[in-house]
Design a protein around this motif. Structure first.
Motif, short mmCIF file in Angstrom:
data_model
loop_
_atom_site.label_atom_id
_atom_site.label_comp_id
_atom_site.label_asym_id
_atom_site.label_seq_id
_atom_site.Cartn_x
_atom_site.Cartn_y
_atom_site.Cartn_z
N PHE A 229 0.79 -1.24 0.00
CA PHE A 229 0.00 0.00 0.00
C PHE A 229 0.82 1.28 0.00
O PHE A 229 0.27 2.37 -0.08
CB PHE A 229 -0.96 -0.01 1.20
N GLY A 230 2.14 1.16 0.11
CA GLY A 230 3.00 2.33 0.12
C GLY A 230 3.23 2.89 -1.27
O GLY A 230 2.57 2.49 -2.24
N SER A 231 4.17 3.82 -1.36
CA SER A 231 4.44 4.49 -2.63
C SER A 231 5.37 3.62 -3.49
O SER A 231 6.51 4.00 -3.77
CB SER A 231 5.06 5.86 -2.37
N TYR A 232 4.85 2.47 -3.87
CA TYR A 232 5.58 1.46 -4.63
C TYR A 232 6.12 2.04 -5.94
O TYR A 232 5.41 2.79 -6.59
CB TYR A 232 4.63 0.30 -4.95
N PRO A 233 7.35 1.77 -6.35
CA PRO A 233 8.31 0.82 -5.77
C PRO A 233 9.23 1.43 -4.73
O PRO A 233 10.17 0.76 -4.29
CB PRO A 233 9.11 0.38 -7.01
N PHE A 234 8.96 2.66 -4.32
CA PHE A 234 9.83 3.30 -3.32
C PHE A 234 9.32 2.97 -1.92
O PHE A 234 8.79 3.84 -1.21
CB PHE A 234 9.89 4.80 -3.59
N VAL A 235 9.47 1.73 -1.56
CA VAL A 235 8.92 1.20 -0.31
C VAL A 235 9.94 0.23 0.29
O VAL A 235 10.96 -0.06 -0.33
CB VAL A 235 7.59 0.45 -0.57
N THR A 236 9.62 -0.29 1.45
CA THR A 236 10.44 -1.36 1.99
C THR A 236 9.83 -2.69 1.54
O THR A 236 8.85 -2.70 0.77
CB THR A 236 10.58 -1.25 3.53
N ARG A 269 10.40 12.18 4.98
CA ARG A 269 10.69 10.97 4.22
C ARG A 269 12.20 10.90 4.03
O ARG A 269 12.83 11.93 3.77
CB ARG A 269 9.94 11.06 2.89
N VAL A 270 12.77 9.71 4.11
CA VAL A 270 14.20 9.55 3.85
C VAL A 270 14.35 8.53 2.73
O VAL A 270 13.59 7.59 2.64
CB VAL A 270 14.97 9.17 5.15
N GLY A 271 15.30 8.79 1.84
CA GLY A 271 15.42 7.93 0.66
C GLY A 271 14.65 8.55 -0.49
O GLY A 271 14.04 9.62 -0.35
N ALA A 272 14.65 7.85 -1.63
CA ALA A 272 14.02 8.39 -2.83
C ALA A 272 12.52 8.11 -2.83
O ALA A 272 12.01 7.39 -1.98
CB ALA A 272 14.67 7.78 -4.06
N GLY A 273 11.82 8.69 -3.81
CA GLY A 273 10.40 8.40 -3.99
C GLY A 273 9.54 9.62 -3.80
O GLY A 273 9.96 10.62 -3.22
N PRO A 274 8.30 9.53 -4.30
CA PRO A 274 7.41 10.69 -4.30
C PRO A 274 6.99 11.12 -2.90
O PRO A 274 6.87 10.29 -2.00
CB PRO A 274 6.19 10.20 -5.10
N PHE A 275 6.76 12.42 -2.75
CA PHE A 275 6.43 13.00 -1.45
C PHE A 275 5.67 14.30 -1.76
O PHE A 275 6.26 15.37 -1.90
CB PHE A 275 7.73 13.26 -0.70
N PRO A 276 4.34 14.21 -1.93
CA PRO A 276 3.57 15.35 -2.46
C PRO A 276 3.74 16.66 -1.69
O PRO A 276 3.74 17.73 -2.29
CB PRO A 276 2.12 14.85 -2.39
N THR A 277 3.87 16.59 -0.35
CA THR A 277 3.90 17.86 0.41
C THR A 277 5.33 18.31 0.72
O THR A 277 5.54 19.18 1.58
CB THR A 277 3.10 17.73 1.73
N GLU A 278 6.30 17.71 0.05
CA GLU A 278 7.71 18.08 0.32
C GLU A 278 7.93 19.57 0.09
O GLU A 278 7.42 20.16 -0.87
CB GLU A 278 8.64 17.26 -0.59
N PHE A 356 -3.59 5.70 -7.13
CA PHE A 356 -2.71 4.56 -7.46
C PHE A 356 -1.26 4.99 -7.45
O PHE A 356 -0.38 4.28 -6.96
CB PHE A 356 -3.10 4.02 -8.85
N ASP A 357 -0.99 6.17 -8.01
CA ASP A 357 0.39 6.60 -8.20
C ASP A 357 0.50 8.07 -7.76
O ASP A 357 -0.24 8.92 -8.27
CB ASP A 357 0.73 6.47 -9.69
N ILE A 358 1.40 8.35 -6.83
CA ILE A 358 1.58 9.75 -6.44
C ILE A 358 2.85 10.34 -7.04
O ILE A 358 3.28 11.43 -6.69
CB ILE A 358 1.59 9.94 -4.89
N ALA A 359 3.44 9.57 -7.98
CA ALA A 359 4.72 10.03 -8.54
C ALA A 359 4.54 11.19 -9.51
O ALA A 359 5.37 12.09 -9.59
CB ALA A 359 5.43 8.87 -9.23
N GLU A 360 3.46 11.17 -10.26
CA GLU A 360 3.30 12.14 -11.35
C GLU A 360 2.07 13.02 -11.13
O GLU A 360 1.00 12.51 -10.79
CB GLU A 360 3.10 11.40 -12.69
N GLY A 361 2.23 14.30 -11.35
CA GLY A 361 1.09 15.21 -11.48
C GLY A 361 0.20 15.33 -10.26
O GLY A 361 -0.99 15.61 -10.41
N VAL A 362 0.73 15.10 -9.06
CA VAL A 362 -0.10 15.27 -7.87
C VAL A 362 0.27 16.60 -7.21
O VAL A 362 1.41 16.82 -6.82
CB VAL A 362 0.13 14.11 -6.87
N GLU A 363 -0.74 17.47 -7.11
CA GLU A 363 -0.47 18.78 -6.51
C GLU A 363 -1.26 18.89 -5.21
O GLU A 363 -2.47 18.69 -5.19
CB GLU A 363 -0.95 19.86 -7.51
#
Ligand code: GDP
Ligand code: IMO
Ligand code: MG
Length: 424
Positions: A229-236, A269-278, A356-363
């Motif tokens: 359920f995390g921000s796959y593939p940037f997950v554990t 967040r630490v490591g790579a991957g999407p983070f909408p409110t960064e 499904f995906d927060i990597a692209e186009g999420v504002e």
């Protein structure tokens, strides 16, 4: 008795270790159910600071039993270093810690594979902790893993076969390595590990419950790092959600009681991957400085941003959270205005449903609330809370539909405030 579960609702480092330590006196047993030494759980009390990686955070409060469950992955070398440091500071672990025979072993070659896979991914790397977590869980799921119980019987043969298989992969990736030193430390760790009580923890746990004992399960990482359920593939590589406590300990779903969901008053967040409110501006830097947002294990800079209520609502849903715990409120003490993300704009459309995906186009779409501009670090009770702080909490409770029962106003065990309602 029921089993209560404490879970990070964000991308980890919410302050789980601190709160597990605070709650431990109310329980007989504390158990870790997933993850491994990728975790870094910080506890501070009586002027001392400890960072735990594989050992549950219930280890400091009296004679409580601590269990490392079957869902955990364990590196004997790191375990030895961690446990010996605690023993040196006067904590008797062998009487109070037992380890599931079904927990999987992180081999020296798993750590190498973690580094080799990350290198092969180049710019797309996950930014793992480099502890071999992914490759160890991969071997578990592909039915090639070695477990703690394997140490007790014909281990050398099983180890050699696994090592040979891993070396083949490393060679095919052209990854240079030298195993001599790490292997030596690892086997020393194995001998040390064998001095602990290695158990069928699912039997022990269910027996304890049948005998009326209470258990607190300590999550590692956070819901947004969950493999499903995390921000796959940037997950554990484990299930960090509440259900992970069932599979990671052998506890039936019906035995789950309270689910404590823990989150920071902002988000990191630490490591790579999407983070909408960064936040990439000075506000982000200010939160990092005030919150000392650097990794407990790796020292890496944590990325900082405003609280994300869309992601939190999703986490509350998949975890079945019954009580919220808000951490690091003091970090926002000096801000004039505090923002909270209440919805995302995705492809021009507003939604409060985690996509499904927060990597692209999420504002992120923000609500703005007035800051409380008051030093909260010495407060002892909720009666002292400033009005604006109460308004911030009420806003979060309304959005998430779950009450905030504990507020943390500093890293020390003593800087923890419980909130009471009429039903309490
Ligand atoms: P965990 O992985 O969830 O146990 O969290 P970490 O230990 O990785 O990160 C939390 C950090 O915040 C640690 O350095 C804690 O000592 C610190 N911390 C915990 N609660 C508070 C709090 O309420 N205020 C402040 N300022 N620091 C806190
Ligand atoms: P605690 O329990 C924060 C992150 C890593 C990386 C991703 C995958 O202290 O909250 P891994 O080594 O697990 O394969 O890395 O997950 N990560 C954490 N981030 N806190 C943690 O643990 C983490 N454990 C893993 O940074 O992005
Ligand atoms: Mg941590």
């Amino acid at each position: 008795m029921k089993v209560d579960v404490l879970l990070g609702l964000q991308w980890g480092d919410e302050g789980k270790g601190k709160v597990v330590d605070v709650l431990t006196p109310r329980y007989d047993v504390v158990a870790r159910f997933q993850g491994g030494p990728n975790a870094g759980h910080t506890l501070e009390f009586e002027g001392q600071k400890y960072v735990l990686r594989s050992i549950p955070s219930g280890i400091f409060q009296g004679d409580k039993l601590n269990i490392i469950g079957n869902g955990v992955v364990l590196d004997p070398a790191l375990f030895k270093a961690e446990a010996e440091a605690l023993e040196a500071s006067g904590h008797d672990l062998k009487a109070r810690l037992c380890i599931s025979k079904k927990a999987h072993l992180i081999l020296p070659t798993h750590r190498l594979l973690d580094a080799a896979y990350e290198a092969a991914k180049g710019d797309a790397k996950v930014g793992t902790t480099g502890k071999g977590i992914g490759p160890t869980y991969t071997d578990k799921v592909s039915r090639n893993g070695l477990r703690v119980g394997d140490l007790l019987h014909d281990f050398d043969r099983k180890y050699a076969a696994a090592k040979a298989r891993h070396e083949q992969i490393l060679q095919s990736l052209g990854y240079p390595y030298d195993l001599a030193e790490t292997e030596k430390a690892w086997f020393e760790g194995v001998e040390y590990l064998k001095q602990f009580r290695l158990v069928d923890s699912e039997h022990e746990i269910n027996q304890l419950l049948d005998n009326g004992k209470s258990i607190l399960c300590e999550g590692a990482q956070g819901t947004m790092l969950d493999i499903d359920f995390g921000s796959y593939p940037f997950v554990t590589s484990s299930n960090t959600i509440c259900a992970g406590a069932c599979t990671g300990l052998g506890v039936a779903p019906g035995r789950i009681g309270e689910v404590y969901g823990i989150f920071k008053a902002y988000c990191t967040r630490v490591g790579a991957g999407p983070f909408p409110t960064e936040l990439f501006d000075e506000t982000g830097d200010r939160i990092r400085q005030l919150g000392h947002e650097y990794g407990a294990v790796t020292g890496r800079k944590r990325r900082c941003g405003w609280i994300d209520l869309v992601a939190l609502k999703y986490a509350v849903m998949v975890d079945g959270v019954t009580q919220l715990i808000m951490m690091k409120s003091d970090v926002l003490d000096g801000f004039d205005t505090i923002k909270a993300c209440v919805a995302y704009r995705v492809n021009g459309e507003e939604t409060d449903r985690f996509p499904f995906d927060i990597a692209e186009g999420v504002e992120p779409i923000y609500a703005e609330l007035p800051g409380w501009k008051t030093d909260m670090t010495k407060m002892q009770s909720e009666d002292e809370f400033p009005e604006e702080f109460n308004a911030y909490m009420s806003f979060i409770e309304e959005q998430l539909g779950v009450p905030i029962k504990i507020v943390s106003v500093g890293p020390d065990r003593a800087q923890t405030i419980e909130r009471y309602t009429e039903e309490d």
